[in-house]
Design a protein around this motif. Structure first.
Motif, PDB file in Angstrom:
ATOM      1  N   PRO A 265      34.036  25.963  -4.049  1.00 42.86           N
ATOM      2  CA  PRO A 265      35.034  27.243  -4.168  1.00 42.86           C
ATOM      3  C   PRO A 265      35.764  27.402  -5.285  1.00 42.86           C
ATOM      4  N   LYS A 266      36.403  27.222  -5.616  1.00 33.18           N
ATOM      5  CA  LYS A 266      37.513  26.933  -6.745  1.00 33.18           C
ATOM      6  C   LYS A 266      37.069  27.185  -8.473  1.00 33.18           C
ATOM      7  N   ASP A 267      35.739  27.207  -7.940  1.00 29.34           N
ATOM      8  CA  ASP A 267      35.580  27.316  -9.692  1.00 29.34           C
ATOM      9  C   ASP A 267      35.204  28.274 -10.449  1.00 29.34           C
ATOM     10  N   PRO A 268      35.674  28.438 -11.834  1.00 25.78           N
ATOM     11  CA  PRO A 268      35.698  29.904 -12.416  1.00 25.78           C
ATOM     12  C   PRO A 268      33.493  29.915 -12.290  1.00 25.78           C
ATOM     13  N   MET A 269      33.357  31.451 -13.020  1.00 27.04           N
ATOM     14  CA  MET A 269      31.808  31.977 -12.244  1.00 27.04           C
ATOM     15  C   MET A 269      31.596  31.566 -13.925  1.00 27.04           C
ATOM     16  N   CYS A 270      32.381  31.233 -14.952  1.00 27.00           N
ATOM     17  CA  CYS A 270      32.136  30.303 -16.218  1.00 27.00           C
ATOM     18  C   CYS A 270      31.665  28.507 -16.020  1.00 27.00           C
ATOM     19  N   CYS A 271      31.617  27.917 -15.159  1.00 30.99           N
ATOM     20  CA  CYS A 271      32.571  26.689 -15.501  1.00 30.99           C
ATOM     21  C   CYS A 271      31.563  26.097 -14.883  1.00 30.99           C
ATOM     22  N   PRO A 272      30.141  26.180 -13.246  1.00 24.99           N
ATOM     23  CA  PRO A 272      30.124  25.535 -12.329  1.00 24.99           C
ATOM     24  C   PRO A 272      29.966  23.722 -12.238  1.00 24.99           C
ATOM     25  N   THR A 273      30.903  23.499 -11.096  1.00 20.64           N
ATOM     26  CA  THR A 273      31.173  21.887 -11.377  1.00 20.64           C
ATOM     27  C   THR A 273      29.787  21.276 -10.005  1.00 20.64           C
ATOM     28  N   TYR A 274      29.749  21.895  -9.150  1.00 16.81           N
ATOM     29  CA  TYR A 274      28.770  21.395  -8.594  1.00 16.81           C
ATOM     30  C   TYR A 274      27.929  21.539  -7.931  1.00 16.81           C
ATOM     31  N   GLN A 275      27.245  19.927  -8.173  1.00 17.42           N
ATOM     32  CA  GLN A 275      25.851  18.913  -7.820  1.00 17.42           C
ATOM     33  C   GLN A 275      24.969  19.572  -6.923  1.00 17.42           C
ATOM     34  N   VAL A 276      24.183  20.382  -6.579  1.00 15.28           N
ATOM     35  CA  VAL A 276      23.378  20.131  -4.931  1.00 15.28           C
ATOM     36  C   VAL A 276      21.726  19.913  -5.693  1.00 15.28           C
ATOM     37  N   THR A 277      21.291  19.530  -4.959  1.00 11.18           N
ATOM     38  CA  THR A 277      19.692  19.755  -4.756  1.00 11.18           C
ATOM     39  C   THR A 277      18.617  20.432  -4.311  1.00 11.18           C
ATOM     40  N   ARG A 278      18.085  21.470  -4.428  1.00 12.64           N
ATOM     41  CA  ARG A 278      17.233  22.578  -3.804  1.00 12.64           C
ATOM     42  C   ARG A 278      15.824  22.021  -3.500  1.00 12.64           C
ATOM     43  N   ASN A 279      15.496  22.151  -2.460  1.00 14.50           N
ATOM     44  CA  ASN A 279      13.693  22.264  -2.277  1.00 14.50           C
ATOM     45  C   ASN A 279      12.947  22.850  -1.635  1.00 14.50           C
ATOM     46  N   PHE A 280      11.612  23.971  -2.150  1.00 13.83           N
ATOM     47  CA  PHE A 280      11.166  24.743  -2.420  1.00 13.83           C
ATOM     48  C   PHE A 280      10.024  24.153  -2.021  1.00 13.83           C
ATOM     49  N   VAL A 281       9.336  24.777  -0.729  1.00 16.53           N
ATOM     50  CA  VAL A 281       7.915  24.723  -0.273  1.00 16.53           C
ATOM     51  C   VAL A 281       6.887  26.062  -0.889  1.00 16.53           C
ATOM     52  N   LEU A 282       5.895  26.505  -0.910  1.00 17.48           N
ATOM     53  CA  LEU A 282       4.867  27.402  -1.314  1.00 17.48           C
ATOM     54  C   LEU A 282       4.661  28.109   0.639  1.00 17.48           C
ATOM     55  N   GLN A 283       5.294  28.698   0.835  1.00 19.27           N
ATOM     56  CA  GLN A 283       4.571  29.554   2.018  1.00 19.27           C
ATOM     57  C   GLN A 283       3.590  30.635   1.950  1.00 19.27           C
TER      58      GLN A 283
END
Length: 414
Positions: A270-288
């Motif tokens: 929420p408070k990160d500038p565009m240059c410097c992301p700090t929030y680590q996430v995992t995104r999972n995808f499938v082909l449908q």
């Protein structure tokens, strides 16, 4: 013509109706016969390959290969299909000694998803087996004689879809494309193939496909990263589908496991500038159906859900006794269910990442005991304030009030 139908599962008896023309159990039995494969993480070896073979004579064979130069663990037993879309496997012998392991799988097209099993067997990630469509004895990733493996060199010089290009496509040269964003413009469009590449069979045809990250700079301050699926078309790379990961995000790793793509990335808090992301996430995808779909979205829609508790996170309230609140998502952006008293319906919208909005809730107007009505009203109000969702280990959570409150759902009984 209608008939009565009865099936027993784990000692419980279900009675319902059947219609002439429904597939017979023997038809389902024959179509399920075959080999199913999954790859899981393992603590003391590279990975664990599980193969389940369902023979037409009801014999079941399961092997666990830890790829550590030791013979795989072999288990045998029997299996049986059920009218309600489940199959039960009873394993009674392991390497010559008696065992007793029962696994209930839910049939999901070409997948068998473990719905009832000992959690010590497969850990928190569970077990989803994919039917192997190749020739007998052929491993899932073995290439046919007409398909050569995709190479990094081929990917660096392939043609890719691009929303910023004039004709919607660009061809890379040694991993990069440079061209005018529009004719007679000084602004240059730059497309690059990142270093992150993963391989795995994504469309179930045997040969390994590729997952890539394309970095696009259309001339402004934004640098966009797209996840791309490249299909192995007889040894030739064919870009099939893309999904925007974000602007100025950082991809840390890519992997493919049992047809599912996992992306670990840094995105903006929420408070990160565009240059410097700090929030680590995992995104999972499938082909449908030729498109990339978040695995969580697929899991959201593939079953009916029953509310277990809701309220302030980590101190949620259980439901009023004798009430059942349900929720079911459709692919057309609609949802419906029971609020414990009245049937309800609404529209929903899935946004970037895990964002979810529910709106336009309507319901029937039946009268029920006051405590049922009060709970239902709280539930409807909570749905309208939902902003995010999470599906993990057969648990659906809908977060509302900026994530401070949560609705906890479990799979509804068949």
């Amino acid at each position: 013509m209608s008939f009565s139908a009865q099936v027993s599962l784990d000692g419980r008896k279900y009675i319902g109706c059947a219609r002439e023309g429904w597939p017979s159990l023997s038809d389902t039995h024959i179509s399920l016969s075959g080999k199913y494969v999954a790859k899981l993480r393992a603590a003391d070896s590279p990975e664990r390959v599980i193969t389940l073979t369902l023979e037409q004579d009801n014999v079941a064979r399961m092997s666990h290969d830890y790829l550590n130069n030791r013979p795989p663990i072999l288990q045998t037993g029997t299996w049986k299909t059920h009218r309600d879309g489940f199959v039960t496997v009873w394993l009674t012998n392991q390497d010559g000694r008696s065992i007793s392991e029962n696994i209930i799988f839910q049939i999901q097209g070409q997948l068998l998803e473990a719905a009832g099993y000992d959690k010590n067997l497969f850990g928190s990630e569970g077990l989803t087996l994919k039917k192997h469509m190749g020739q007998e004895g052929q491993t899932p990733t073995r290439l046919t004689s007409s398909s050569e493996p995709l190479t990094l060199e081929g990917l660096k010089n392939a043609e890719y879809q691009c929303e910023f290009a004039i004709n919607g496509r660009v061809r890379l040269s040694n991993g990069i494309y440079r061209g005018k964003i529009v004719p007679d413009s000084a602004t240059e469009l730059i497309i690059m193939l990142s270093d992150q590449v993963a391989f795995g069979d994504l469309n179930g045809d045997g040969p390994e496909d590729a997952v890539v990250v394309l970095i696009s700079n259309p001339g402004g301050s934004g640098t966009f990263r797209h996840l791309g699926v490249v299909i192995n078309e007889k040894g030739s790379p064919q870009h099939l589908a893309s999904e925007l990961l974000g602007d100025r995000v950082r991809v840390k790793s890519l992997s493919v496991r049992s047809g599912e793509i996992s992306v670990q990335m840094m995105t903006h808090g929420p408070k990160d500038p565009m240059c410097c992301p700090t929030y680590q996430v995992t995104r999972n995808f499938v082909l449908q159906e030729g498109k990339l779909v978040m695995a969580e979205v697929r899991d959201l829609m593939k079953r009916k859900w029953a509310l277990r508790s809701f309220g302030v996170k980590d101190s949620e309230d259980l439901l009023v006794p004798r009430t059942v609140i349900s929720l079911e998502f459709s692919k057309d952006g609609k949802l419906h269910g029971s609020g414990g008293c009245n049937r309800y319906f609404a529209a929903y919208e899935i946004g970037p990442g895990d964002s979810l909005k529910i709106k336009s809730i309507g319901s029937t107007r039946m009268a029920c005991p006051q405590e049922f009505m009060d709970q239902e009203m709280r539930y409807f109000e909570a749905l309208q304030r939902v902003s995010a969702f999470k599906v993990q280990n057969n648990l659906l959570q809908l977060f509302y009030d900026n994530g401070q409150r949560v609705l906890n759902f479990i799979p509804a009984p068949p």
